[in-house]
Design an enzyme around this catalytic site. Structure first.
Site, PDB file in Angstrom:
ATOM      1  N   SER A 102      -4.143 -20.122  57.498  1.00 39.56           N
ATOM      2  CA  SER A 102      -4.640 -19.222  56.465  1.00 39.56           C
ATOM      3  C   SER A 102      -5.649 -18.205  57.015  1.00 39.56           C
ATOM      4  O   SER A 102      -5.287 -17.375  57.824  1.00 39.56           O
ATOM      5  CB  SER A 102      -5.232 -20.047  55.320  1.00 39.56           C
ATOM      6  OG  SER A 102      -5.514 -19.237  54.227  1.00 39.56           O
ATOM      7  N   ASP A 241      -5.142 -12.272  53.679  1.00 37.79           N
ATOM      8  CA  ASP A 241      -5.552 -13.195  54.736  1.00 37.79           C
ATOM      9  C   ASP A 241      -4.339 -13.423  55.643  1.00 37.79           C
ATOM     10  O   ASP A 241      -3.310 -12.759  55.480  1.00 37.79           O
ATOM     11  CB  ASP A 241      -6.109 -14.498  54.130  1.00 37.79           C
ATOM     12  CG  ASP A 241      -5.059 -15.289  53.374  1.00 37.79           C
ATOM     13  OD1 ASP A 241      -4.074 -14.673  52.916  1.00 37.79           O
ATOM     14  OD2 ASP A 241      -5.218 -16.513  53.240  1.00 37.79           O
ATOM     15  N   ASP A 243      -1.940 -15.552  55.958  1.00 37.92           N
ATOM     16  CA  ASP A 243      -0.643 -15.977  55.432  1.00 37.92           C
ATOM     17  C   ASP A 243      -0.320 -15.316  54.095  1.00 37.92           C
ATOM     18  O   ASP A 243       0.727 -15.599  53.498  1.00 37.92           O
ATOM     19  CB  ASP A 243      -0.580 -17.498  55.293  1.00 37.92           C
ATOM     20  CG  ASP A 243      -1.600 -18.033  54.299  1.00 37.92           C
ATOM     21  OD1 ASP A 243      -2.748 -17.530  54.293  1.00 37.92           O
ATOM     22  OD2 ASP A 243      -1.265 -18.939  53.513  1.00 37.92           O
ATOM     23  N   ASP A 245      -1.301 -15.570  51.009  1.00 44.47           N
ATOM     24  CA  ASP A 245      -1.342 -16.137  49.659  1.00 44.47           C
ATOM     25  C   ASP A 245      -2.503 -15.499  48.894  1.00 44.47           C
ATOM     26  O   ASP A 245      -2.595 -15.607  47.682  1.00 44.47           O
ATOM     27  CB  ASP A 245      -1.445 -17.675  49.669  1.00 44.47           C
ATOM     28  CG  ASP A 245      -2.644 -18.193  50.433  1.00 44.47           C
ATOM     29  OD1 ASP A 245      -3.260 -17.433  51.210  1.00 44.47           O
ATOM     30  OD2 ASP A 245      -2.981 -19.379  50.258  1.00 44.47           O
TER      31      ASP A 245
HETATM   32 MG    MG Z   1      -4.259 -18.235  52.824  1.00 45.84          MG
END
Ligand code: MG
Length: 450
Positions: A102, A241, A243, A245
């Site tokens: 992340s 960020d 990744d 999400d």
């Molecule tokens: Mg993340």
């Protein structure tokens, strides 16, 4: 290990995460693959994707080997943002795995597991995987039922197509997108461009060294993006960020949007029943007054997802920028969040004006040192005594720590950290002065507990 019956903990509050070579290794990924196959039973399909980190391919190959050995099949996405892994799992898989750390630094990596409906594995499911790994009770497939790998990279086309049906943006909106050289480097700018925006990219080539900025979308790391939004006279800046999400927005003046205000704005736009976490300010309640209902839950996207399911909510958002749009998928989706904010700005912007209309609570945060062994005692005393300090408490919420709402809208949260030796005080006052007074009072209270 806390209890001799409990397997050693591998998963934290958001999957397994830590430095490569020590906490996270190819060996661990192999075991996780085998454990997941064991848990699901042979013949199931597991979606696998990874972020842009230097260690991600290594973990991907090891994880895939483990899954295949256990008799399950792999639906391989290759490099993909977390929301695409969640979406593909919902459409095609029996479970999904995202290899990512992340927003952690480049030297870290991690593993996060997803359910069939695109929702993160719950703590009790993670414990089952930990137990299989600790007891080494892997069910190895025999030679005739070893799993197969299928490439499903094409799923991204369907994902993009469905996203575009979801939000409509007036043509001509100018957006700068900063992907941190992470997993959404290709997809996020593509989606915004296809939606009709004029897109300028920053850090949008995947690179595990994160040469442009670190994966955490903090104010310090987003200085270039803020300057770029202003210099190019753009309407909006978007940052993800590692990744994707998560999504953070920058207004047309180059200022980072207040996290609490941004989530409140989106919640008001969606309306109806919405879920947020105990660390979110009361701006969201005030924004939804007469338009909906706010349900507060524990911090962490899995808790938000659970509360959405339980309450049939239309939206779930943490102030961190991790937002779930349940009518699309139960996996937090920073790309869809960006699209929805862009649609809102194109319709009713500018963003700075929209944010100015949201009631604000100057927020203060402090951490108090507290040993793990003392946390239970400290929180019990807080639960029993803290509310007595105030005459105007309108609500006491004990779902994750102790959260008091006061009659004028101010709020205070005392909550033990899940990962570090601290108890955190988070609060919002009507004014800076009130916030400071609340903080002084809370710190004095905490001091007397030890
Ligand atoms: Mg993340």
């Amino acid at each position: 290990m806390n209890n001799k019956d409990e397997p050693p903990k591998l998963f934290g509050t958001s999957g397994i995460r830590g430095p490569i070579g020590t906490a996270v290794t190819a060996d661990l990924a192999l075991k996780m693959g085998k454990a997941l196959s064991t848990l699901l039973g042979p013949g199931h399909d597991i979606v696998v994707g990874y972020d842009s980190r230097t260690s991600s391919q290594m973990l991907d190959k090891a994880l895939i080997a483990g899954i295949l050995e256990g008799g399950c099949n792999v639906l391989s996405l290759g490099m993909a943002p977390t929301p695409l892994v969640g979406y593909a799992t919902m459409k095609l898989g029996d479970a999904g795995v995202m290899i990512t750390a992340s927003h952690n630094p480049p030297q870290d990596n991690g593993i996060k597991v997803w359910n069939k409906n695109g929702m993160a594995y719950r703590p009790n499911q993670e414990k089952e995987l930990e137990k299989i790994i600790s007891d080494e009770t892997f069910s190895n497939g025999s030679w005739e039922n070893i799993g197969k790998v299928k490439d499903i990279k094409n799923t991204s086309r369907e994902y993009v197509k469905n996203l575009l049906n979801y939000a409509h943006i007036k043509p001509g909106l100018k957006v700068v997108v900063d992907c941190a050289s992470g997993a959404a480097s290709y997809l996020s700018p593509l989606v915004l461009r296809k939606a009709g925006c004029e897109v300028i990219t920053l850090n949008s080539q995947p690179d595990g060294f994160f040469p442009g900025r670190l994966p955490e979308p903090s104010e310090a790391n987003l200085q270039e993006l803020m300057k770029m939004v202003k210099a190019t006279q753009s309407d909006l800046g978007i940052a993800h960020d590692g990744d994707a999400d998560r999504m953070i927005a920058i207004d047309e003046k180059g200022k980072m949007a207040d996290f609490d205000k941004l989530v409140s704005l989106m919640a008001r736009e969606v309306g109806g029943r919405v879920v947020t976490t105990v660390d979110a300010s009361n701006s969201i309640d005030m924004c939804l007054e007469g338009k909906g209902e706010v349900i507060r839950t524990k911090v962490g996207d899995v808790h938000v997802a659970e509360a959405i399911e339980e309450n049939d909510a239309f939206f779930g958002g943490e102030p961190s920028g991790t937002w779930i749009h349940p009518d699309f998928c139960m996996c937090p989706d920073g790309i869809l969040s960006a699209l929805r904010i862009a649609a809102l700005v194109s319709e009713k912007g500018p963003l700075s004006k929209l944010l100015d209309e949201v009631p604000s609570f100057p927020t203060l945060r402090e951490k108090i040192n507290c040993e793990e062994s003392q946390k239970k005692m400290i929180m019990e005393k807080t639960e029993a005594e803290f509310a007595k300090l105030f005459e105007d408490v309108s609500e006491v919420n004990l779902i994750d720590g102790v959260r008091l709402s006061l009659e004028n809208g101010s709020w205070v949260l005392i909550r033990p950290s899940g990962t570090e030796s601290y108890v955190r005080i988070t609060l919002g006052g009507k004014t800076d002065l009130e916030a400071q007074k609340l903080m002084d009072k809370s710190k004095e209270f905490m001091k007397n507990l030890f």
